[in-house]
Design an enzyme around this catalytic site. Structure first.
Site, mmCIF file in Angstrom:
data_model
loop_
_atom_site.group_PDB
_atom_site.id
_atom_site.type_symbol
_atom_site.label_atom_id
_atom_site.label_comp_id
_atom_site.label_asym_id
_atom_site.label_seq_id
_atom_site.Cartn_x
_atom_site.Cartn_y
_atom_site.Cartn_z
ATOM 1 N N LYS A 1 0.394 -0.980 0.183
ATOM 2 C CA LYS A 1 0.039 0.221 -0.126
ATOM 3 C C LYS A 1 0.704 1.208 0.061
ATOM 4 O O LYS A 1 1.869 1.527 0.707
ATOM 5 C CB LYS A 1 -0.938 -0.175 0.894
ATOM 6 C CG LYS A 1 -1.798 1.469 1.299
ATOM 7 C CD LYS A 1 -2.698 0.865 2.831
ATOM 8 C CE LYS A 1 -4.073 1.851 2.647
ATOM 9 N NZ LYS A 1 -4.210 1.274 3.549
ATOM 10 N N SER B 1 -9.724 1.924 2.735
ATOM 11 C CA SER B 1 -9.243 2.857 2.210
ATOM 12 C C SER B 1 -7.818 1.867 1.556
ATOM 13 O O SER B 1 -6.902 2.228 0.083
ATOM 14 C CB SER B 1 -8.157 4.118 3.082
ATOM 15 O OG SER B 1 -7.503 3.226 4.051
ATOM 16 N N SER C 1 -9.893 -0.510 7.001
ATOM 17 C CA SER C 1 -9.513 -0.392 5.643
ATOM 18 C C SER C 1 -8.703 -1.368 5.081
ATOM 19 O O SER C 1 -9.031 -1.662 3.967
ATOM 20 C CB SER C 1 -8.087 0.605 5.926
ATOM 21 O OG SER C 1 -8.768 2.097 5.942
#
Lengths: 478, 482
Positions: free
Chosen positions: B73, B148, B172
């Site tokens: 990420k 997210s 997330s």
């Protein structure tokens, strides 16, 4: 109208750690800009603070030294505000639970009496960087070397009633932090910074509005800044005005305080506990170990010097003003055995020579053992005071121990009466006309003229003759 | 294929890490123009890492995951690579250091294909809040992948990497795992170091993984977990071997079903899928216990005080002074701050900074921040009491399946509600997983499993047994796995 001055001080003592409070970057002063700032100090995305355990030890030492031994929990909080030299947009400080709570110190006033000044709290925090406005032509440079340097902010109660008291308190804190080895106390380099909150009021009345004085980098300026500020406030109030709560900078060149650029509104720092750091829980054993490792504190040492070495209050205070000086003095006494003589030399010739050469006691070219050894030779009559000064000068220039200097330069005092008498006779024979004049002169003139003959004899003996004997013999023979 | 299968193939010499890496790079080139799951792809660097991995494999110096191509990420700092955090603010930010998670993965010999898309500064539940544009759900590109960690979820689901790292502040990892049919693991707060992970809400943020199976999640967590001197909030707890107990029996396992997680607001079809999964557990020997987490309804309001408060402070460093975006020709300092931040931060980030600034302000601190901290303790207490009765807690991960891009973008509160079941777990700091169960109308559904502190091994065991029994985790979006 009568006014009473009320002063509280906020002192930032830079803690003498090798690395920063929340990173491993070094804290040394004077490095090239931004060479001592790591990713953590720069506040790069993703970095986290890790508490330097040494600052906790130092905080505990300070607490113990002011009668406020820390215990239990203290918490780091974020103080949020924007400033270019504040890399994270917040300063990590302590707010609701500081490491050191209420304590006090005793100061000696000008009249010799003592007074207790309260310390409200002392908390650990990180320093910000520096904004550099010179050399950047319309731009501001940022140096983050200082960012993350550990500070202990020591907040006093508004207990001081004059600039002199404020100076005495600041000196006392300065003395303590240096004694316990947590701060080098260097005011020029900003290791010890004093801000003064000053207000005035009718004696015993409600507290007046205060001004905070900043940018004070010596004790002398502290006294001047406060005195200036008090006069300024008196003028305002007596003219029917009112004092504005604000921060004022002291300008040493003009000897005045000036308002800083006024802020449109009061800052709201939005303090909250820093979620990146755990609360500090002090273990009782840890605290006990730190307290046990504390050196003798200045007040205790001063009292001991007074009683053990029979020094008067003033001398004891002077000789314990710093731990290094007190250590030096005690070492000299240890070798020489004569506390009074040691005090005279340490406060006299030694202090004079240090002052002349701009040296600190720790840099003295004459070690305590050397000075002590010399004092022994004064005590046993080998050296006169005058010869001792020569030996001292020689040792100052690196000539070794007192005994070595005495031996190599033949500086032993001539106490042999016959040898001195021979020199006296020679001087009198060589100065017949002065002898004649002496004999015709009255007592008053004779006293003056005697000095001439003493001088001649001392010159002939290269200063080694015992001056008392010379005087006695000259009087007899003249 | 799962990481476990790929690792076996590498070890057997069926293919090299370089071949595997090229395979994934080709897939990224083929599919990611539509999915937009990567912000940065680094083919040369990945192939170099792959060749190193192959050498290690050949010399017999390889770890269990050496040579496996993954993605990080874009919230994890990677030395020499752009680390944008999905924000214009950090569009030009090249991290000069590696996050602890990144360096642990590197040491274990994993191959990093690139950095995945995400909601800006990890704030969002749909991946629509990225400066780099929305990510599309591989199951249906009209849908969001969740957020997210939406880029990581989409990339793993579409087979653009074998597994990916994510972070979870309020759901997330688990929510996008649920919406993309993946296994998502958010470990106990402190289990994985936060060092080098761009902070959103420090007391809630935790790194984890998105994978195809619990077995893969166990292998990945094994590499990531552990105490880190650089993170004072990381836990100095021993890391168990997460693989040994995976297949352990669930006989006698007590599963708590919070009545608050099966009430109003839960889609009926999802409830059915969840019940079906829970029945599976019963046939695996588990017993079911209805429990109550009475403060569940307070989780979202509490979270939306705590997280914004911390974010308002954490994001203050993005001021245009030292790194990141700086506005053109600032007139003065005030202008530099205002325009740099206004121009470079997105609306959701600004909204949260404003909420947080307000919550911490003098006069409001007690009513908001302090009150939220008190409720946070009550929520933790709910879980503590629950775990006195049961071993794990189960329920839906999300109240609905993946929604359409744009559907909730204009309504932040509705968007916030999509994390209703996941947020309390962060507030309490507990470990949580989402694993795929029977889909609804072709859309994945996630079962959330919450464990007690540092009981990741138990969660993984529970998840693995279900996956062995049902194979739901092997369903993939057809377009990408033909």
């Amino acid at each position: 109208m009568q006014w009473e001055t009320v002063i509280g001080l906020e002192i930032h003592a830079q803690l003498a750690t090798k690395s920063k409070i929340f990173s491993g970057a070094p804290t040394a002063y004077g490095a090239a800009p931004n060479t001592q700032a790591c990713a953590v100090d720069l506040g790069l995305p993703g970095v986290l603070p890790v508490l330097n355990a040494e600052v906790v030890v130092m905080g505990v030492r300070f607490g113990a030294a002011i009668g406020a031994i820390p215990q239990g929990r203290s918490v780091f909080a974020r103080k949020n505000y924007f400033y270019p030299d504040l890399p994270k947009g917040y300063q990590i400080s302590q707010y609701e639970l500081p490491i050191v709570g209420k304590g006090s110190v005793e100061i000696v006033l000008d009249d010799g009496t003592t007074k207790r000044v309260g310390v409200t709290r002392a908390h650990l925090e990180e320093d910000a960087g520096k904004s550099l406005h010179e050399d950047f032509h319309g731009l501001t440079g940022i140096d983050l070397n200082r960012a993350g340097t550990p500070l202990l902010e020591i907040v006093s109660e508004p207990d001081m009633r004059s600039a002199r008291e404020a100076v005495a308190y600041a000196r006392k804190i300065h003395q303590i932090v240096r004694y316990i080895g947590i701060c080098d106390g260097n005011m020029q380099e900003g290791s010890f910074r004093v801000d003064a909150n000053v207000s005035i009021r009718p004696p015993g009345g409600e507290l007046g509005t205060r001004a905070e004085l900043k940018n004070i980098n010596s004790f002398r300026f502290l006294e001047r800044a406060i005195n200036f500020e008090v006069e300024r406030q008196v003028d305002i109030l007596e003219a029917g005005g009112s004092v504005v709560q604000e921060t004022r900078l002291y300008d040493a060149d003009r000897d005045e305080t000036r308002a800083m650029r006024s802020k449109e509104e009061a800052n709201d720092y939005r303090y909250f506990p820093d979620p990146d750091l755990l609360p500090v829980e002090l273990d009782a054993k840890f605290v006990a170990d730190v307290v046990a490792g504390l050196p003798e504190l200045p007040d205790d040492r001063r009292q001991r010097f007074s009683s053990v070495f029979s020094l008067n209050a003033e001398d004891a205070a002077l000789l314990t003003s710093s731990r290094e000086l007190a250590d030096y003095y005690e070492a000299v006494v240890g070798v020489s055995g004569d506390a009074r003589l040691a005090a005279n030399w340490v406060m006299g010739d030694l202090a004079g020579a240090l002052n002349r050469d701009g040296l600190e006691i720790t840099d003295a070219p004459v070690a305590p053992a050397q000075l002590g050894g010399m004092l022994k030779r004064i005590s046993d009559g080998t050296l006169s005071g005058k010869l001792a000064k020569q030996v001292f000068d020689a040792m100052w220039s690196g000539a070794g121990s007192a005994d070595e200097v005495i031996l190599s330069r033949g500086l032993t005092q001539i106490t042999d009466i016959d040898a001195i008498a021979r020199q006296v006779d020679e001087v009198l024979a060589a100065n017949q006309s002065q002898v004649a004049a002496f004999r015709e002169a009255d007592d008053k003139k004779r006293a003056k003229m005697l000095g001439f003959f003493v001088g001649q004899v001392m010159k002939a003996t290269a200063g080694k003759a015992d001056p008392k004997q010379v005087n006695r013999l000259l009087r007899e023979k003249l | 294929m799962t990481v476990a299968e790929l690792a076996a193939g590498l070890r057997a010499g069926s293919y090299s890490s370089e071949e595997l890496t090229r395979h994934y790079l080709d897939r990224i080139a083929r599919f990611d123009a539509v999915l937009n799951s990567f912000i940065t792809v680094v083919p040369e660097r990945a192939l170099e890492q792959a060749r190193n991995a192959d050498r290690r494999l050949k010399r017999g110096e390889a770890g269990p995951l050496t040579g496996i191509p993954i993605a990080h990420k874009d919230i994890f700092c990677t030395r020499g690579l752009k680390t944008s955090c999905g924000s214009r603010m950090l569009d030009d930010f090249v991290a000069p250091y590696d996050a602890t998670v990144v360096s642990k993965m590197d040491q274990a010999g994993l191959v990093v294909l690139g950095k995945t898309n995400m909601d800006e500064f990890a704030m969002g539940s749909s991946n629509e809040n990225s400066w780099y544009g929305p990510v599309r759900n591989p199951w249906d590109t009209a849908l969001v992948p969740g957020g997210s960690s939406g880029g990581s979820a989409a990339a793993v689901a579409a087979g653009l990497c074998a597994a990916a790292t994510g972070t979870d502040t309020g759901g997330s990892i688990r929510q996008p795992a649920a919406l993309c049919g993946l296994t998502g693991l958010k470990p106990t707060y402190g289990r994985v170091s936060r060092y080098g992970m761009v902070a959103f809400a420090s007391s809630l943020d935790q790194a984890g993984v998105l994978t195809h199976s619990a077995e893969d999640a166990a292998a990945m967590l094994q590499v990531m977990a552990g105490f880190d001197l650089r993170d004072s909030t990381s836990a100095d707890e021993p890391v168990p071997d997460y693989s040994v107990g995976l297949a352990g029996s669930l006989e006698g396992l007590k599963i708590g079903l919070p009545k608050e997680y099966f009430g109003e607001g839960l889609d009926g079809a999802i409830a059915h899928s969840i019940r079906q999964a829970i029945d599976e557990f019963r046939s695996l020997g588990a017993t079911l216990v209805e429990i109550s987490l009475p403060n569940t309804a307070l989780a979202i309001p509490t979270y939306y005080v705590v997280a914004p408060a911390e974010c308002s402070s954490n994001l203050a460093r993005y001021d245009g002074v030292r790194f990141g975006y700086r506005c053109e020709a600032p007139q003065d300092l005030e202008d530099l701050y205002q325009r740099s931040r206004s121009e470079a931060l997105g609306s959701e980030v600004k909204r949260r900074i404003l909420i947080g600034t307000y919550a911490l302000s003098a006069g409001y601190y007690d009513a908001y921040y302090l009150k939220a901290q008190q409720i946070r303790r009550l929520i933790s207490e709910d879980f503590r009491q629950a775990f006195a009765q049961v071993d794990v807690i189960m329920g839906p991960t999300t109240p609905s399946t993946a929604f359409a891009i744009g559907e909730k973008a204009k309504d932040p509160v509705t968007m916030y509600l999509s994390d209703i079941y996941t947020i309390a777990v962060n507030l309490a700091g507990l470990p949580g997983m989402s694993i795929p169960v029977a889909p609804v109308s072709g859309r994945p559904v996630g079962l959330q499993i919450v464990g007690n502190y540092f009981r990741e091994a138990q969660l993984l065991n529970v998840a693995h047994r279900l996956q062995q029994a049902t194979g739901w985790h092997l369903k993939h979006p057809g377009d990408y796995w033909a």
